[in-house]
Every structure is written in structure tokens, then in C-alpha cells.
Design an enzyme around this catalytic site. Structure first.
Site, PDB file in Angstrom:
ATOM      1  N   HIS A 283       0.847  -1.199   0.000  1.00 26.69           N
ATOM      2  CA  HIS A 283       0.000   0.000   0.000  1.00 26.69           C
ATOM      3  C   HIS A 283       0.890   1.259   0.000  1.00 26.69           C
ATOM      4  CE1 HIS A 283      -3.191   2.823   1.322  1.00 26.69           C
ATOM      5  NE2 HIS A 283      -2.185   3.356   2.003  1.00 26.69           N
ATOM      6  N   GLU A 284       1.898   1.273   0.874  1.00 27.29           N
ATOM      7  CA  GLU A 284       2.792   2.437   0.938  1.00 27.29           C
ATOM      8  C   GLU A 284       3.545   2.618  -0.380  1.00 27.29           C
ATOM      9  OE1 GLU A 284       2.726   4.611   3.278  1.00 27.29           O
ATOM     10  OE2 GLU A 284       1.378   3.447   4.525  1.00 27.29           O
ATOM     11  N   HIS A 287       1.619   4.477  -2.945  1.00 27.30           N
ATOM     12  CA  HIS A 287       1.667   5.945  -2.895  1.00 27.30           C
ATOM     13  C   HIS A 287       2.830   6.469  -3.737  1.00 27.30           C
ATOM     14  CE1 HIS A 287      -1.573   6.729  -0.225  1.00 27.30           C
ATOM     15  NE2 HIS A 287      -1.070   6.038   0.776  1.00 27.30           N
ATOM     16  N   GLU A 361      -5.695   7.216  -1.191  1.00 26.50           N
ATOM     17  CA  GLU A 361      -5.713   5.991  -0.381  1.00 26.50           C
ATOM     18  C   GLU A 361      -6.354   4.844  -1.159  1.00 26.50           C
ATOM     19  OE1 GLU A 361      -4.039   5.514   2.272  1.00 26.50           O
ATOM     20  OE2 GLU A 361      -3.446   7.612   2.365  1.00 26.50           O
ATOM     21  N   ASP A 365      -4.518   1.407  -2.178  1.00 22.89           N
ATOM     22  CA  ASP A 365      -5.119   0.117  -1.835  1.00 22.89           C
ATOM     23  C   ASP A 365      -5.242  -0.761  -3.075  1.00 22.89           C
ATOM     24  OD1 ASP A 365      -5.362   0.599   0.834  1.00 22.89           O
ATOM     25  OD2 ASP A 365      -7.517   1.018   0.826  1.00 22.89           O
TER      26      ASP A 365
HETATM   27 ZN    ZN Z   1      -1.986   5.343   2.528  1.00 26.25          ZN
END
Ligand code: ZN
Length: 421
Positions: A283-284, A287, A361, A365
Site C-alpha cells: 500500500h505504501e 503511494h 488511499e 489500496d
Molecule cells: Zn496510505
């Protein structure tokens, strides 16, 4: 319009915006508490198997307590802002500093430091109550009074070492560079924040936490594998002693270019298994891959640009100073007033920023669901909601206004709808 009319109008506009934002925030907090209370008796259906009623109610109570308490700093900060401006606080410091007949730049630095010191002391009771009463009551606090004090002193020393030279340069530019000062200042601020991002992971963060490379083992193998799969270069995976201050878990990236560090809180490693950890890291990475970090930087640089352009104009207006209780026009006072008052006017933009952040976000995801397993991310998130006592039932309007992350049920539903790999 003459200056006197403009001055009165700006005072009225400032008071109106301050009252409006305060009323709106108190109303939103009231909605949030009411919504949580209404849903306190039952765990939402999607979490019925994973979160117990006890855990759900603990989260409800923690969130309500925090939200209820947040009204005190809301009102307190608004009153302080009035005291600093119309109440004559800044005017008093300014007059006092001017009696010493220092150079304008040094006077500016003295006034700003005096303000920051007093403001930090006035804020102390709030942060002490947050850490040692609220976080303590719900069992999250691990900060000892000694850590609290050293953190504060280190933070102040760092602010002096980095802030005073920067302030000196800005005030010098404001004074020397004529009408284009704000363009030079923008360039300096942009360069400064890039340098800070560059040195933060290796020089600044270690002042506050102990960094240790993640031990060799299955976890590291899984992480290295994922990083290679995503074509992500970093200079290390580290574990920090987050447990020294709080039992809340977290993970983050810092730095940019080749100087990136992946950082896990020791508390997070305890909460999650390897599958879940890999999903959280993916997930990170999402980004990064979706360019959210760069977008965030560009947004911040352009906001600074617009802000400085407005400040350059306001600085020329006598009514701007008088309307906020200042009798002598000066560059440093323009800067200080602007920093204090701008948030009252930009408050209305916060739902836009929250919306943008929630969109990111969802994208991160979706990236995690492609690279790893959506089910692992769901179970990791549920674990984090449980351990951090995050409410599963925020008020939709409150959440739309403030939340950088989608509400738990929406986020989980989105992930469950991702194509399974
Ligand atoms: Zn996040």
C-alpha cells in the site's frame, strides 16, 4: 474606500470567519459524537466476525473522548488568536522589542522567537493532557515525563538551529529584494523543504528514535522481494522504537531519490504477520508508484507560491496591520500575522484536501491488491483498527471534512471488491 473603513471591514471579516470556523468545527464534533453513540451498541455487519463488541465499544469511547476534548483547544486557540491580535499581545511584544533599537531583521527574529516560545508554553497543558490523561486512560501512552521533556527540548533546539537561519534569510530577502522578494523567498523555501526531506531520514528522525535495520529473516526476505518486484530502490528497511512513546502502530517512507528509508514501528511488527506486513508495505509503495508523494510536494509548493503572493500584497496595506491590532507596519509582523491568520481563511479548503487524500488511499489500496493479496490488507487493516481503537462508524459528514483515510467500512468494502490475485 478609505483606510479606516477597510480596516474595520477586515476586522469584521476576520471575526466572522473565526466564529464561523469555530462553530462549524464544534457542530461537526457534535455530529461525530452523536453518530458514534447511536452505533455503539452493535458491531457493523462487515466486522461482526473480526471485531468483538467490547473492542468496538472501546473504539467508540476512545474516539468520543478525543473528539469531545478536541473542543477545548478549538475554543482556547481561537481565544488566544484574539488575544494575540486584537487583544494587543503581538503589539506588546513588538513595542517592547523596538525599545532595544536592534536592526530590523534582528528585531524581527526576536519578536518571532518570543511569540513562538510563549505560544509553545501556552500549548503545553493541552499536549500534557492528551498524552498523560487521554492516551493513558485508554492504555496507549508509553511516553514517560522524561521522554516528553527531552522531546520538547530537542524539538526546540532543532527549531532554533534550522529555523533562525531560515528566518534570517527570509527577512533579509523581504527587506532587500524589492517587489520581487516573494519569488526569491519561494525559491528559498522550496529548496529548504527539499533539503529537509533529503536529510530527515538520516539526520533528523534518528535524534528522536532509535533506528535499527530489520533483522535478516523471512520478513526481510518477503519485503526485499516485494521491493524488487515493484522496482523500488531504497537504502534500507528499518525498525524504530515507536513503543517508547505510544502503542499505536505505524509504517512510513521518508526521504526521496536514493535516500529513501522504509520504516516500521516495532509496535506494527508485533501486530501483523508477514502476509499482512507485505500488504501494508505494498500500500505504501502504491503511494510512490502512483506519484502521490510528488503530487503532494507540488501542491505544497504551489500553495506556498500563492500564499507568498498574497502576503506580498497584504504587506503593503496599512489596514491589514491595523485591523489585527498592530500599529507599526513591518515585514516580520506581516509574516507573523499572515501565519497566524491565514488558517482562519483557508479552513474551508480542508474538505478538498481530505477528499484528494482519500482518493489517493483508494489508489494505493488498489495497487496493494494487485501486488499482494487484498484479503491480507483487509485483515491487516482490521487488526490496526482494533489495536488503535479507531472507530468503525464515523459520522459521514465529519469524515468527509477531516479524514485523510476513507471510513473503515467503505475502505474494506472497496478492497473486498478488488479482483483477487
Ligand atoms: Zn496510505
Amino acid at each position: 474606500m478609505d483606510n479606516l473603513t477597510q480596516m474595520h471591514q477586515f476586522t469584521l471579516l476576520f471575526l466572522f470567519m473565526l466564529a464561523l470556523s469555530l462553530a462549524l468545527r464544534i457542530w461537526l464534533s457534535w455530529r461525530q459524537i452523536r453518530h458514534i453513540k447511536v452505533h455503539r451498541a452493535q458491531v457493523p455487519a462487515a466486522f461482526a466476525d473480526s471485531i468483538s463488541l467490547d473492542e468496538h465499544q472501546r473504539a467508540a469511547d476512545y474516539t468520543s473522548t478525543k473528539t469531545r476534548f478536541s473542543r477545548i483547544p478549538m475554543v482556547y486557540d481561537a481565544l488566544l488568536l484574539l488575544a494575540w491580535t486584537l487583544g494587543g499581545g503581538l503589539e506588546w511584544i513588538d513595542q517592547l522589542a523596538q525599545t532595544y533599537a536592534l536592526s530590523p531583521i534582528v528585531t524581527g527574529i526576536v519578536v518571532m522567537l518570543a511569540y513562538m516560545l510563549i505560544a509553545a508554553l501556552l500549548d503545553l497543558p493541552i499536549s500534557i493532557y492528551n498524552t498523560f490523561v487521554i492516551e493513558q486512560r485508554f492504555g496507549f501512552n508509553r511516553t514517560t515525563p522524561a521522554t516528553f521533556v527531552t522531546d520538547m527540548l530537542k524539538g526546540a533546539a532543532l527549531a532554533l538551529v534550522l529555523g533562525v537561519p531560515l528566518l534570517y534569510v527570509i527577512l533579509w530577502l523581504m527587506q532587500q529584494m524589492g517587489s520581487a522578494w516573494w519569488l526569491y523567498t519561494w525559491a528559498v523555501l522550496t529548496a529548504f523543504s527539499l533539503v529537509m526531506m533529503w536529510i530527515y531520514p538520516t539526520w533528523i528522525a534518528p535524534l528522536f528514535n532509535k533506528f535499527e535495520p530489520l533483522e535478516d529473516g523471512d520478513t526481510l526476505k518477503r519485503i526485499t522481494n516485494l521491493l524488487e518486484r515493484c522496482g523500488f530502490s531504497s537504502n534500507g528497511v528499518f525498525v524504530i522504537d515507536g513503543s517508547r512513546r505510544s502503542s499505536h502502530g505505524n509504517a512510513y517512507f521518508s526521504g526521496f531519490g536514493k535516500n529513501k528509508r522504509i520504516v516500521f514501528f516495532d509496535t506494527l511488527l508485533k501486530m501483523l504477520d508477514d502476509d499482512q506486513l507485505e500488504a501494508v508495505l505494498a500500500h505504501e509503495l502504491g503511494h510512490f508508484k502512483k506519484k502521490h508523494i510528488i503530487q503532494g510536494m507540488l501542491i505544497s509548493f504551489s500553495t506556498t507560491f500563492i500564499g507568498l503572493a498574497i502576503l506580498a500584497w497584504l504587506m503593503q496595506q496599512a489596514w491589514f496591520f491595523q485591523a489585527l491590532g498592530i500599529s507599526t507596519q513591518s515585514t516580520y509582523m506581516a509574516l507573523l500575522l499572515f501565519m497566524l491568520v491565514a488558517p482562519v481563511f483557508t479552513f474551508a479548503l480542508s474538505p478538498l484536501m481530505s477528499m484528494f487524500s482519500r482518493k489517493n488511499e483508494f489508489e494505493a489500496d488498489a495497487f496493494a491488491a494487485e501486488q499482494t493479496n487484498a484479503g491480507d490488507l483487509v485483515s491487516a487493516l482490521v487488526g490496526l483498527y482494533r489495536e488503535n481503537a479507531s472507530t468503525l462508524t464515523p459520522d459521514p459528514l465529519y469524515s468527509a471534512f477531516y479524514d485523510s483515510h476513507p471510513p473503515a467500512p467503505v475502505r474494506i468494502a472497496h478492497l473486498n471488491a478488488q479482483p483477487q490475485t
